[in-house]
Write a protein that holds these residues in place. Sequence first.
Motif, short mmCIF file in Angstrom:
data_model
loop_
_atom_site.label_atom_id
_atom_site.label_comp_id
_atom_site.label_asym_id
_atom_site.label_seq_id
_atom_site.Cartn_x
_atom_site.Cartn_y
_atom_site.Cartn_z
N ILE A 30 30.74 10.18 -14.95
CA ILE A 30 29.95 9.73 -16.12
C ILE A 30 28.52 9.40 -15.66
CG2 ILE A 30 29.66 7.84 -17.79
CD1 ILE A 30 32.78 7.79 -18.00
N ARG A 31 28.39 8.65 -14.57
CA ARG A 31 27.03 8.29 -14.11
C ARG A 31 26.25 9.54 -13.69
NH1 ARG A 31 29.78 3.38 -12.44
NH2 ARG A 31 28.82 1.65 -13.57
N ARG A 32 26.91 10.45 -12.99
CA ARG A 32 26.22 11.67 -12.58
C ARG A 32 25.79 12.47 -13.80
NH1 ARG A 32 29.83 16.28 -10.54
NH2 ARG A 32 30.44 16.01 -12.72
N ASP A 33 26.69 12.61 -14.75
CA ASP A 33 26.38 13.43 -15.94
C ASP A 33 25.24 12.80 -16.75
OD1 ASP A 33 28.42 15.05 -15.13
OD2 ASP A 33 29.80 14.54 -16.77
N VAL A 34 25.25 11.47 -16.86
CA VAL A 34 24.16 10.81 -17.61
C VAL A 34 22.83 11.11 -16.93
CG1 VAL A 34 23.16 8.57 -18.25
CG2 VAL A 34 25.60 9.00 -18.63
N ASP A 63 31.89 2.09 -16.49
CA ASP A 63 33.23 1.77 -15.98
C ASP A 63 34.21 1.54 -17.13
OD1 ASP A 63 32.47 1.70 -13.08
OD2 ASP A 63 31.08 0.22 -13.90
N LEU A 64 33.73 0.91 -18.19
CA LEU A 64 34.58 0.73 -19.38
C LEU A 64 34.98 2.09 -19.96
CD1 LEU A 64 35.83 -0.88 -21.76
CD2 LEU A 64 33.57 -0.75 -22.85
N MET A 65 34.00 2.97 -20.13
CA MET A 65 34.30 4.30 -20.68
C MET A 65 35.30 5.05 -19.80
SD MET A 65 33.09 4.91 -23.54
CE MET A 65 31.85 4.58 -24.75
N ALA A 66 35.13 4.91 -18.48
CA ALA A 66 36.05 5.59 -17.56
C ALA A 66 37.46 5.02 -17.71
CB ALA A 66 35.55 5.43 -16.13
N PRO A 86 24.90 8.76 -24.38
CA PRO A 86 25.10 9.65 -23.22
C PRO A 86 26.33 9.30 -22.38
CG PRO A 86 22.77 9.19 -23.48
CD PRO A 86 23.49 8.33 -24.50
N ALA A 87 26.63 8.01 -22.21
CA ALA A 87 27.82 7.63 -21.44
C ALA A 87 29.09 8.08 -22.17
CB ALA A 87 27.86 6.12 -21.21
N TRP A 88 29.07 7.96 -23.49
CA TRP A 88 30.23 8.37 -24.27
C TRP A 88 30.40 9.90 -24.21
CZ3 TRP A 88 30.97 7.03 -30.21
CH2 TRP A 88 32.33 7.10 -30.53
N ALA A 131 33.20 14.79 -22.60
CA ALA A 131 33.16 16.12 -21.98
C ALA A 131 34.11 16.17 -20.79
CB ALA A 131 31.74 16.46 -21.55
N GLU A 132 34.05 15.15 -19.94
CA GLU A 132 34.90 15.15 -18.74
C GLU A 132 36.38 14.99 -19.10
OE1 GLU A 132 33.92 15.99 -15.88
OE2 GLU A 132 31.76 15.60 -15.80
#
Length: 281
Positions: free
Chosen positions: A16-20, A40-43, A74-76, A81-82
Amino acid sequence: MTQDELDRVQTLALKIRRDVLEMLLPLGAGHLGGSFSIADLMALLYGKELAYKADDPTWDGRDRVVLSKGHAGPAWYAALAESGFFPRQDLFTLNQPHTHLPSHPDRLKTPGVDMTTGSLGQGCSTAAGIAMALKLKGNDAWTYLIVGDGELNEGQCWEAFEFIAARGLNRLIVLVDDNKKQLDGYTADVMNPFDIAAKMSAFGFETQKVNGQDVVALDNAIQAAKASGKPSAIVMDTVKGAGVPYFEQLMDNHSVKFDAKATEAAREAIDHINAKLEGRA
Ligand SMILES: Cc1ncc(C[n+]2csc(CCOP(=O)(O)OP(=O)(O)O)c2C)c(N)n1
């Protein structure tokens, strides 16, 4: 949480962090700080906690997520996507003409997005409505409402919280991203929220405070919230920009402008995360 689950969640948080970063870099600016504080919550949600079917996003049994602080879209999108809701490649259409990934979430455009948000405060009311409707229909799905600490300036949040508590909407969990900052400075300076957890308790919520960057602690809190049988709130102690020291320390990290230094920090972070992900593969 099993070791396998923990590995999956931590890997997803890295992605998520990389993709953002990869999404925002070509745009020259974007909502990095508040996306990273909820990474981290989204993960945890998409890597372990939520019931969903990526190939059937409107499946009736799905848990609902309302990202009331919609600027963290973006995090969502990265989490969706992942998790297979749409191709990862689509992330790079963020905020471009004809994209299905507008800067702020739109339920009519993006698979997996159940509520349109961006005007702060409104997601609290719509999440309350979703949870009420599920209850009336006898649908046991959970509703997760993610709200910013700065967003709590909006009186609408507190009206919605009153409603949630008064109606006993005990399959709704309010997750406050208490990263201590908002758009234009520290939340305590703009309009001091004082003790958010005490206020949620006073409003009738079963309330916990937890390190929102610690997925194990966060998972334990969600399990306790679910077991409580009451409308629940989890105040997540987070860091705006969490995960990349340069962005954590950058004062103006709400919508980061990728000047030369920030660009270098972002590129280094992407390489660092990719190396970590290779080690995990
Ligand atoms: C009703 C409304 N007013 C103003 C804004 C502009 N705005 C976007 S983000 C933001 C700050 C939000 O702070 P917070 O909820 O703490 O978000 P975070 O720091 O977690 O990104 C503001 C004022 C908005 N989106 N909606």
